[in-house]
Design a protein around this motif. Structure first.
Motif, PDB file in Angstrom:
ATOM      1  N   GLU A 131      81.986 -10.520  25.195  1.00  0.00           N
ATOM      2  CA  GLU A 131      82.729  -9.886  24.108  1.00  0.00           C
ATOM      3  C   GLU A 131      84.202 -10.304  24.130  1.00  0.00           C
ATOM      4  OE1 GLU A 131      83.351  -7.588  20.765  1.00  0.00           O
ATOM      5  OE2 GLU A 131      81.496  -8.220  21.748  1.00  0.00           O
ATOM      6  N   HIS A 141      76.178  -8.405  36.828  1.00  0.00           N
ATOM      7  CA  HIS A 141      75.383  -7.366  36.218  1.00  0.00           C
ATOM      8  C   HIS A 141      75.417  -7.486  34.699  1.00  0.00           C
ATOM      9  CE1 HIS A 141      74.570  -5.415  40.014  1.00  0.00           C
ATOM     10  NE2 HIS A 141      75.875  -5.433  40.322  1.00  0.00           N
ATOM     11  N   GLU A 142      74.405  -6.904  34.090  1.00  0.00           N
ATOM     12  CA  GLU A 142      74.228  -7.045  32.643  1.00  0.00           C
ATOM     13  C   GLU A 142      75.403  -6.452  31.880  1.00  0.00           C
ATOM     14  OE1 GLU A 142      70.910  -5.881  29.227  1.00  0.00           O
ATOM     15  OE2 GLU A 142      70.624  -5.307  31.322  1.00  0.00           O
ATOM     16  N   LYS A 143      75.905  -5.293  32.302  1.00  0.00           N
ATOM     17  CA  LYS A 143      77.012  -4.659  31.600  1.00  0.00           C
ATOM     18  C   LYS A 143      78.281  -5.517  31.684  1.00  0.00           C
ATOM     19  CE  LYS A 143      75.389   0.104  32.239  1.00  0.00           C
ATOM     20  NZ  LYS A 143      75.724   1.435  32.805  1.00  0.00           N
ATOM     21  N   GLU A 144      78.532  -6.085  32.886  1.00  0.00           N
ATOM     22  CA  GLU A 144      79.725  -6.915  33.034  1.00  0.00           C
ATOM     23  C   GLU A 144      79.629  -8.200  32.230  1.00  0.00           C
ATOM     24  OE1 GLU A 144      80.362  -7.566  37.134  1.00  0.00           O
ATOM     25  OE2 GLU A 144      80.788  -5.458  37.619  1.00  0.00           O
ATOM     26  N   SER A 145      78.433  -8.803  32.181  1.00  0.00           N
ATOM     27  CA  SER A 145      78.270 -10.028  31.404  1.00  0.00           C
ATOM     28  C   SER A 145      78.502  -9.776  29.917  1.00  0.00           C
ATOM     29  CB  SER A 145      76.873 -10.612  31.629  1.00  0.00           C
ATOM     30  OG  SER A 145      75.885  -9.713  31.188  1.00  0.00           O
ATOM     31  N   ARG A 146      78.053  -8.601  29.411  1.00  0.00           N
ATOM     32  CA  ARG A 146      78.293  -8.293  28.011  1.00  0.00           C
ATOM     33  C   ARG A 146      79.785  -8.143  27.729  1.00  0.00           C
ATOM     34  NH1 ARG A 146      73.530  -4.878  28.120  1.00  0.00           N
ATOM     35  NH2 ARG A 146      74.875  -3.065  28.514  1.00  0.00           N
ATOM     36  N   LYS A 147      80.509  -7.527  28.665  1.00  0.00           N
ATOM     37  CA  LYS A 147      81.951  -7.374  28.486  1.00  0.00           C
ATOM     38  C   LYS A 147      82.651  -8.726  28.482  1.00  0.00           C
ATOM     39  CE  LYS A 147      82.257  -2.778  30.634  1.00  0.00           C
ATOM     40  NZ  LYS A 147      82.838  -2.001  31.763  1.00  0.00           N
TER      41      LYS A 147
END
Length: 425
Positions: free
Chosen positions: A59, A50-56
């Motif tokens: 980071e 998911h997009e949120k997990e990929s951003r984490k």
């Protein structure tokens, strides 16, 4: 009214038992086709994040990279290699993808050299060493010698064919030169790959200016020439192109580029050409530094070398004039624990006995080489050689090594005593 249709009455079939079906082979049989049913929604969920997990994740990776760079500091910045601009060296360096490289990534990056050992080695260096000859120097000398006979063709004995080269060929290899100067990874031009098959490959190679190649191009060129040239021709390439480039890189940056280090290991695939074109000339030059000896010695230590080639190299190094770097190469070859011929063992003993009347302070490397020799081959020397070595220890001493060497010699059995015992039995 029409006639009423007669109803067809069919007799009910008798239901057979399971035992009868199996015996009569009236059962369903599996086909050869295997159906694979997958849940597409589950596969898609497992493949994509998911997009949120990929951003984490990105980071966290960025933070870890920053911490790693802070720990390494300036050590992570590599100096630009010869033939590259500073802007090119700042970019991320990639390993050539052509051919899966079987070497590991370990190479000597920054060596800690003891100043006292380096000064001790300088005492044994040749002060009036001859300047190194490169491929350009040799070719230009031949061209000047044959100015009046430029159209004359020589025999097929490895000499350069000094004749006019087509202008189109010259222009083509000048373009190859530009590619090799900027090469980092990928495929090389086909015009360069056919060079080892040409009779005048040295003359055409001079057009490409090997001193300006990138380090990655030098590694790819070493792979091509080591696999396609005969031993004598490979020896010339190692001696005239690879060796000067490696020594210049070490002298300029105080370390060796990883591509050049892998090129040295690839050159050892022809051990005879490696010893005759790189190691022996390096020892005979008389100006091999401690840093160069450690780097070249690590190449010998990491590769498997046939015993005949190593024996010939040991014999040659032991008989030549002493240089501090010779002790490093002797110790590394001794540590390989070969079953050496007696001729090589005798030459090694006489090599150490030459320093019985030496008044200069011998470096620690000499004592380490003597200790390694006694540990590995103490039972292969004669009783006379053993007594001579014990006498040598009275003149050449080291506070921590000499006692260990004496203990190894005193507790050993000599080869001639074993022969006498066999004769008595």
């Amino acid at each position: 009214m029409g006639k009423a249709k007669k109803l067809k009455i069919t007799a009910q079939k008798r239901v057979s038992s399971l035992a009868e079906d199996i015996s009569s082979q009236n059962i369903a049989r599996p086909t050869g086709r295997n159906k694979i049913r997958t849940n597409r929604t589950e596969d898609e969920d497992s493949k994509y994040v998911h997009e949120k997990e990929s951003r984490k994740i990105l980071e966290q990776a960025r933070l870890q990279q920053q911490e790693l760079e802070e720990q390494l500091g300036t050590a992570s910045r590599q100096a630009p290699t010869l033939g590259q601009s500073k802007a090119d060296s700042d970019e991320e360096e990639e390993v050539p993808e052509s051919g899966q490289d079987e070497f590991d990534e370990t190479f000597y990056d920054d060596l800690q050299i003891d100043a006292e050992d380096e000064r001790a080695l300088e005492q044994f260096m040749t002060k009036n060493s001859q300047p190194r000859q490169t491929l350009a120097d040799i070719i230009m000398a031949k061209i000047q010698e044959k100015q009046t006979e430029i159209h004359t063709q020589f025999s097929d004995t490895g000499t350069v064919l000094l004749q006019d080269i087509d202008e189109r060929v010259v222009k083509m290899y000048e373009q190859v030169k530009i590619v090799l100067q900027r090469y980092r990874s990928g495929k090389l031009p086909k015009a360069f790959k056919i060079l080892p098959n040409l009779r005048n490959w040295e003359q055409i190679l001079y057009i490409t200016d090997p001193s300006s190649w990138s380090a990655a191009a030098m590694y790819e060129a070493t792979k091509i020439f080591s696999s396609n040239l005969k031993e004598k021709m490979a020896q010339r390439f190692y001696n005239l192109v690879l060796l000067p480039r490696v020594r210049d890189d070490i002298s300029e940056y105080k370390k060796l580029n990883q591509h050049l280090y892998k090129a040295l290991r690839k050159a050892l695939f022809k051990p005879g050409a490696f010893f005759k074109g790189i190691l022996i000339p390096l020892c005979e030059s008389g100006n091999c530094t401690l840093r160069e000896a450690i780097i070249f010695g690590s190449v010998l230590a990491k590769n498997s070398i046939p015993v005949l080639h190593s024996s010939a190299a040991l014999l040659k190094i032991a008989e030549m004039d002493y240089n501090g770097a010779n002790s490093i190469f002797l110790r590394i070859l001794f540590e390989k624990k070969y079953a050496l011929p007696y001729r090589v063992i005798d030459a090694s003993v006489y090599h150490f006995l030459r320093f019985q009347r030496e008044t200069r302070l011998l470096p620690v490397l000499w004592h380490q080489a003597l200790l390694t020799f006694c540990q590995r081959y103490k039972e292969d020397i004669s009783s006379e050689q053993k007594e001579a070595l014990l006498e040598l220890l009275k003149r050449q001493r080291h506070h921590s090594i000499t006692a260990e060497v004496r203990r190894e010699l005193q507790l050993s059995k000599c080869r001639d005593t074993e022969m006498i015992f066999e004769e008595i039995v």
